[in-house]
Design a protein around this motif. Structure first.
Motif, PDB file in Angstrom:
ATOM      1  N   UNK A 197       0.875  -1.217   0.116  1.00 18.72           N
ATOM      2  CA  UNK A 197      -0.190   0.084  -0.177  1.00 18.72           C
ATOM      3  C   UNK A 197       0.968   1.263   0.105  1.00 18.72           C
ATOM      4  N   UNK A 198       1.995   1.262   0.678  1.00 16.43           N
ATOM      5  CA  UNK A 198       2.845   2.315   0.778  1.00 16.43           C
ATOM      6  C   UNK A 198       3.613   2.587  -0.568  1.00 16.43           C
ATOM      7  N   UNK A 199       4.032   1.447  -1.219  1.00 19.05           N
ATOM      8  CA  UNK A 199       4.527   1.663  -2.314  1.00 19.05           C
ATOM      9  C   UNK A 199       3.627   2.118  -3.431  1.00 19.05           C
ATOM     10  N   UNK A 200       2.136   1.807  -3.402  1.00 17.07           N
ATOM     11  CA  UNK A 200       1.204   2.347  -4.213  1.00 17.07           C
ATOM     12  C   UNK A 200       1.099   3.746  -4.183  1.00 17.07           C
ATOM     13  N   UNK A 201       1.081   4.224  -2.828  1.00 15.15           N
ATOM     14  CA  UNK A 201       1.066   5.860  -2.484  1.00 15.15           C
ATOM     15  C   UNK A 201       2.241   6.414  -3.094  1.00 15.15           C
ATOM     16  N   UNK A 202       3.450   5.789  -3.051  1.00  8.24           N
ATOM     17  CA  UNK A 202       4.598   6.357  -3.604  1.00  8.24           C
ATOM     18  C   UNK A 202       4.611   6.580  -4.887  1.00  8.24           C
ATOM     19  N   UNK A 203       3.911   5.558  -5.508  1.00  8.18           N
ATOM     20  CA  UNK A 203       4.104   5.448  -7.215  1.00  8.18           C
ATOM     21  C   UNK A 203       3.086   6.663  -7.625  1.00  8.18           C
ATOM     22  N   UNK A 204       2.015   6.714  -6.830  1.00  4.06           N
ATOM     23  CA  UNK A 204       1.069   7.603  -7.185  1.00  4.06           C
ATOM     24  C   UNK A 204       1.609   9.037  -7.193  1.00  4.06           C
ATOM     25  N   UNK A 205       2.206   9.543  -6.079  1.00  4.30           N
ATOM     26  CA  UNK A 205       2.938  10.473  -5.983  1.00  4.30           C
ATOM     27  C   UNK A 205       3.991  10.976  -7.065  1.00  4.30           C
ATOM     28  N   UNK A 206       4.671   9.980  -7.299  1.00  2.87           N
ATOM     29  CA  UNK A 206       5.756  10.080  -8.422  1.00  2.87           C
ATOM     30  C   UNK A 206       5.087  10.024  -9.763  1.00  2.87           C
ATOM     31  N   UNK A 207       3.986   9.710 -10.009  1.00  3.22           N
ATOM     32  CA  UNK A 207       3.223   9.947 -11.177  1.00  3.22           C
ATOM     33  C   UNK A 207       2.938  11.406 -11.359  1.00  3.22           C
ATOM     34  N   UNK A 208       2.312  11.918 -10.183  1.00  3.88           N
ATOM     35  CA  UNK A 208       1.844  13.251 -10.400  1.00  3.88           C
ATOM     36  C   UNK A 208       3.221  14.245 -10.470  1.00  3.88           C
ATOM     37  N   UNK A 209       4.085  13.957  -9.923  1.00  7.83           N
ATOM     38  CA  UNK A 209       5.355  14.966 -10.109  1.00  7.83           C
ATOM     39  C   UNK A 209       5.915  14.801 -11.412  1.00  7.83           C
ATOM     40  N   UNK A 210       6.042  13.726 -11.937  1.00 10.98           N
ATOM     41  CA  UNK A 210       6.111  13.277 -13.403  1.00 10.98           C
ATOM     42  C   UNK A 210       5.269  14.163 -14.315  1.00 10.98           C
ATOM     43  N   UNK A 211       4.036  14.226 -14.037  1.00  6.36           N
ATOM     44  CA  UNK A 211       3.296  15.104 -14.638  1.00  6.36           C
ATOM     45  C   UNK A 211       3.563  16.614 -14.708  1.00  6.36           C
ATOM     46  N   UNK A 212       3.939  16.943 -13.380  1.00  6.18           N
ATOM     47  CA  UNK A 212       4.557  18.517 -13.103  1.00  6.18           C
ATOM     48  C   UNK A 212       5.610  18.639 -14.056  1.00  6.18           C
ATOM     49  N   UNK A 213       6.836  17.854 -13.942  1.00  3.74           N
ATOM     50  CA  UNK A 213       7.908  18.064 -14.578  1.00  3.74           C
ATOM     51  C   UNK A 213       7.640  18.041 -16.130  1.00  3.74           C
ATOM     52  N   UNK A 214       6.773  17.247 -16.577  1.00  9.82           N
ATOM     53  CA  UNK A 214       6.594  17.120 -18.149  1.00  9.82           C
ATOM     54  C   UNK A 214       6.021  18.442 -18.497  1.00  9.82           C
ATOM     55  N   UNK A 215       4.996  18.872 -17.793  1.00 13.50           N
ATOM     56  CA  UNK A 215       4.373  20.249 -18.160  1.00 13.50           C
ATOM     57  C   UNK A 215       5.463  21.425 -17.982  1.00 13.50           C
ATOM     58  N   UNK A 216       6.093  21.490 -17.098  1.00 11.85           N
ATOM     59  CA  UNK A 216       7.119  22.280 -16.937  1.00 11.85           C
ATOM     60  C   UNK A 216       8.273  22.365 -18.335  1.00 11.85           C
ATOM     61  N   UNK A 217       8.644  20.998 -18.546  1.00 12.13           N
ATOM     62  CA  UNK A 217       9.881  21.010 -19.192  1.00 12.13           C
ATOM     63  C   UNK A 217       9.126  21.211 -20.947  1.00 12.13           C
ATOM     64  N   UNK A 218       7.963  20.640 -21.171  1.00 14.16           N
ATOM     65  CA  UNK A 218       7.476  20.647 -22.652  1.00 14.16           C
ATOM     66  C   UNK A 218       6.532  21.780 -22.748  1.00 14.16           C
ATOM     67  N   UNK A 219       5.969  22.480 -21.649  1.00 10.63           N
ATOM     68  CA  UNK A 219       4.823  23.435 -21.992  1.00 10.63           C
ATOM     69  C   UNK A 219       5.393  24.857 -21.954  1.00 10.63           C
ATOM     70  N   UNK A 220       6.814  25.204 -21.429  1.00 10.15           N
ATOM     71  CA  UNK A 220       7.274  26.291 -21.119  1.00 10.15           C
ATOM     72  C   UNK A 220       8.746  26.440 -21.577  1.00 10.15           C
ATOM     73  N   UNK A 221       9.068  27.633 -22.075  1.00  5.31           N
ATOM     74  CA  UNK A 221      10.515  27.958 -22.363  1.00  5.31           C
ATOM     75  C   UNK A 221      11.027  29.092 -21.888  1.00  5.31           C
TER      76      UNK A 221
END
Length: 194
Positions: free
Chosen positions: A21-45
């Protein structure tokens, strides 16, 4: 005999069930942070002055539109073409053209099986041996006899432990969060055609 209830109580279910369960929560958090990093890297310059700006993609193409002044009865010529061609430039926010990674854990199944088998053994064996000899030699009689008895016993206890843990995770591409959906809608409205 071994106390199987005590054996089961000694298992740390917090590790076996809480760990996945803890690993699932950490995976969900990592997924959210990956989305934020994707938006910052791809959406802005970089805008050149230390800040950031939205990254756009420019498309230049030739567009044909029906000529509202076209008269089929008039002779065909440059002034009376059926379609009017014009050059168009389209400016589109790059982030609106991509799928933002947004994974969500849909289900998490944890199957934990513990099997404890207790076996008690007891072996008893007995062994009896006897022998006798009779010898006669010129008026002398010799007689020898011997007997032996041996008994052995052994007791033992054997506890077999077997554990298995099966974790199934099903993740899906989640819908965009409402805030990000609104931002992307605003960015779609900023598409400029010239």
């Amino acid at each position: 005999m071994s106390d199987l209830v005590a054996e089961l109580n000694s298992l740390d279910f917090g590790v076996y069930i809480g760990g996945p369960l803890q690993a699932a929560v950490q995976a969900q958090q990592a997924s959210s942070m990956a989305a934020v990093e994707f938006i910052q890297e791809v959406g802005f310059e970089d805008n050149g002055s230390g800040g950031t700006q939205i990254r756009y993609v420019n498309f230049d193409y030739e567009k044909s539109t029906p000529n509202p002044d076209f008269d089929p009865d008039t002779a065909v010529g440059p002034a009376n073409e059926k379609y009017i061609k014009s050059d168009v430039s389209l400016k589109v926010p790059f982030i609106t053209m991509l799928t933002t990674p947004n994974l969500r854990i849909d289900t998490l199944d944890i199957d934990f099986n513990a099997r404890l088998t207790s076996t008690e053994t007891s072996n008893v064996s007995s062994k009896f041996a006897a022998s006798a000899e009779l010898g006669i030699n010129y008026k002398v009689v010799n007689f020898k006899a011997s007997a032996s008895y041996q008994r052995t016993s052994s007791k033992g206890e054997k506890v077999e432990k077997s554990y298995s843990l099966n974790v199934k995770v099903h993740a899906v591409q989640d819908e965009l969060p409402a805030g990000l959906d609104r931002v992307l809608t605003l960015l779609e409205d900023s598409i400029v055609s010239a």
